[in-house]
Scaffold this motif. Structure first.
Motif, short mmCIF file in Angstrom:
data_model
loop_
_atom_site.label_atom_id
_atom_site.label_comp_id
_atom_site.label_asym_id
_atom_site.label_seq_id
_atom_site.Cartn_x
_atom_site.Cartn_y
_atom_site.Cartn_z
N GLN A 205 33.58 39.12 38.68
CA GLN A 205 33.22 39.55 40.02
C GLN A 205 34.43 39.39 40.93
O GLN A 205 34.98 38.30 41.06
CB GLN A 205 32.05 38.72 40.53
N VAL A 206 34.85 40.48 41.53
CA VAL A 206 36.05 40.44 42.36
C VAL A 206 35.80 41.19 43.67
O VAL A 206 34.96 42.07 43.75
CB VAL A 206 37.25 41.08 41.62
N GLU A 207 36.55 40.80 44.67
CA GLU A 207 36.49 41.48 45.95
C GLU A 207 37.61 42.50 46.03
O GLU A 207 38.78 42.17 45.82
CB GLU A 207 36.61 40.48 47.10
N VAL A 208 37.26 43.73 46.31
CA VAL A 208 38.24 44.81 46.36
C VAL A 208 38.85 44.90 47.75
O VAL A 208 38.14 44.89 48.76
CB VAL A 208 37.59 46.16 45.99
N GLN A 209 40.18 44.96 47.79
CA GLN A 209 40.89 45.20 49.05
C GLN A 209 41.46 46.61 49.00
O GLN A 209 42.03 47.03 47.99
CB GLN A 209 42.03 44.20 49.24
N ARG B 125 43.16 50.56 45.68
CA ARG B 125 42.19 49.48 45.63
C ARG B 125 42.78 48.34 44.82
O ARG B 125 43.19 48.53 43.67
CB ARG B 125 40.88 49.97 45.00
N VAL C 268 42.51 44.37 43.22
CA VAL C 268 41.68 43.23 42.82
C VAL C 268 42.48 42.35 41.87
O VAL C 268 43.44 42.80 41.23
CB VAL C 268 40.39 43.69 42.09
N ASP D 115 36.51 50.84 39.03
CA ASP D 115 36.25 49.46 39.42
C ASP D 115 35.82 48.62 38.22
O ASP D 115 36.11 47.42 38.14
CB ASP D 115 35.18 49.40 40.51
N GLY E 135 37.87 45.42 37.19
CA GLY E 135 37.20 44.13 37.13
C GLY E 135 37.39 43.44 35.79
O GLY E 135 37.53 42.21 35.72
N THR F 226 46.91 41.59 38.63
CA THR F 226 46.60 42.13 39.95
C THR F 226 46.55 43.64 39.79
O THR F 226 47.59 44.28 39.56
CB THR F 226 47.65 41.75 41.00
#
Length: 283
Positions: free
Chosen positions: A7-11, A26, A28, A48, A52, A59
């Protein structure tokens, strides 16, 4: 370590390409920088799942190619050179030295390497390079006419049959209409319809470079070639095999349970091999 999904937060970040076009991407994960370059009819968010699965070791920066999302338009002077400049802009901004491209994104990845992008390792899944007619364009005029007539579903059907004449091209159109409606959910179909006009330009650019195929021998870094079950019956599959004999340092892995869209729909099936190769080990 196995490349399992986390589980990662996408910037979402952006950079200006050399022609001033804004290119978003994007981001992560943590670790060495890795670019993902999506193919035709795909967006960055479609990957994604793969990002993930790799985020525990890299990165991951997934490029939102021009003509998609918040990135700028393809532009009237669209070319593969413009897209390779976009890739280089993201690579320079992030410092990434690793790259994975799929389908047309794989073609662009190899083109970027030819144009001097400093990658240490390159992985591509069924890259859409042109060799021996592997990127047919006889369907394009009809598809454009159907788009202009406001019939995007028919235009997409023409594309699907035209780009793979030995598989989907052999089926009656009425049957393929049913198959496409059942196999592709409506939101995904609408996305493909919206990106189809740009995809015609993209495929024309790939086809235009066919005479330059031997130049891929100039790529001196290790390349992992990946292909699905239709490696012998589709243009992208056959081109992948041909690349094995042209590239200076290449390894080919085949996935008999995956189709052309494996990295998007079943990312876990390739993530471990991909991570091992990108980290310098044996895939």
């Amino acid at each position: 370590m196995s490349a399992s999904a986390v589980q990662v937060e996408v910037q979402v970040e952006s950079v200006d390409s050399s022609d001033g076009t804004v290119i978003t991407y994007r981001t992560v994960g943590s670790g060495p920088g890795l670019l993902i370059v999506p193919g035709a009819l795909q967006t960055a968010a479609d990957f994604d799942g793969l990002a993930g699965a790799l985020a525990g070791q890299f990165t991951v920066h997934t490029v939102e190619r021009r003509g998609r999302g918040a990135s700028g338009p393809q532009g009237d002077a669209y070319s593969a050179a413009a897209e390779t400049a976009d890739i280089e802009a993201v690579r320079a901004a992030t410092g990434a030295r690793l790259v994975f491209g799929t389908s047309f994104g794989g073609f662009l990845t190899l083109q970027a390497a030819l144009r001097g992008s400093a990658f240490d390792r390159i992985a591509v899944y069924e890259p859409g390079v042109a060799v021996d007619g592997s990127v047919p364009m006889g369907w394009a005029d009809r598809s454009r006419r159907e788009l202009d007539a406001g019939r995007p579903a028919e235009a997409f059907l023409t594309f699907v049959q035209g780009i793979n004449p030995d598989l989907s091209g052999r089926a009656p159109r009425w049957l393929m209409r049913i198959i496409l409606r059942l196999a592709i959910k409506k939101p995904e179909r609408l996305q493909k319809h919206a990106l189809l006009a740009g995809s015609i330009r993209e495929h024309a650019e790939a086809e235009r470079t066919e005479a330059d195929f031997p130049r891929y021998a100039e790529i001196g870094v290790p390349v992992l070639l990946m292909a699905g079950k239709d490696v012998k019956t589709t243009g992208a599959g056959r081109a992948t095999v041909r690349l094995k004999d042209v590239l200076a340092d290449a390894k080919l892995i085949e996935y008999p349970k995956l189709d052309h869209f494996g990295p998007e729909t079943k990312p876990e099936a390739i993530a471990e091999d991909l991570a091992a190769f990108l980290r310098g080990g044996t895939a």
